[in-house]
Design a protein around this motif. Sequence first.
Motif: not given
Length: 304
Positions: A109, A113, A123, A153-159
Amino acid sequence: MTHPIGESLRLADDLVVRRLGYGAMHLPGPGVWGPPPDRDAALAVLRGAVELGVTHIDTADFYGPHVANDLIREALHPYPDDLVVATKVGVVRDGSRAWTPAADPASLRAQVEENLARLGADALDLVYLRVGGDGLLPPDTTPFAESFGALAELRERGLVRHLGLSGVTTGQLAEARRIAPVVAVQNRFHVADRSGADVLSACEAAGIAFVPYFPLAAGMLRPGLDLSQAPPGMAPDAGHLGTLDEIAGRYGATRIQVALAWVLAHSPVTLAIPGTSSLAHLRENVAAAAMALGPDDVAVLDKL
């Protein structure tokens, strides 16, 4: 779609790149550490790549560290609409200059970032999880599924828009695909090293892009280099070089161009991301996308 630097490949519905791209690993200083010897030249190479039609730049925030991403942002931001910037996570660099695996969810993560901040992006187009399945890096102690699941999970969050893998086995590729879609894989593969052939075959079967890193054997195909200094698995032998030079002579090309043209001709799912800090070498590399090797020459190179 065709272009003077070659045809395009669709990795996903919203992800299309030309098959010859650019790898940013050569932009930092020696050992992929610190600033480039000539910052203006590094910026010129990045701008030159886009001017020549490159739509795919491969980078990582651990190149430098931070140097390659900072240069990409300075040279190209705001990015052209058709430019895809792919990056890698799972490795960090510290003062020892070691390439240290760091693939636990918290580290991943933080790396995502950091890439977002350095590249100035909302993104990331494509993020590869770099693991040690191909033997060049030690694997992280975090279970593979846990690491890839964190990126999913970061993909699901749109990052992150799309996910890839680097340095993996066929088993890891299959495991990842049970968690989230994989659009590209980077593994060792070039004219003198077929260690990634099984992963390439798996990518072909699944319609996944295969992106050989070090497509020029870590530069060892360039004339005049000391092959004894090649990283493990990167040194071509006299047979490789002689065959490349013989074929190059028939096309009025260089062995570098033949090696890159072969990567693209070898499989319909391959992309090439040769890196350089030289504008002259950039132009030489890009010209390879327009080469059409004959089937007999491709077959000879396939059998090396």
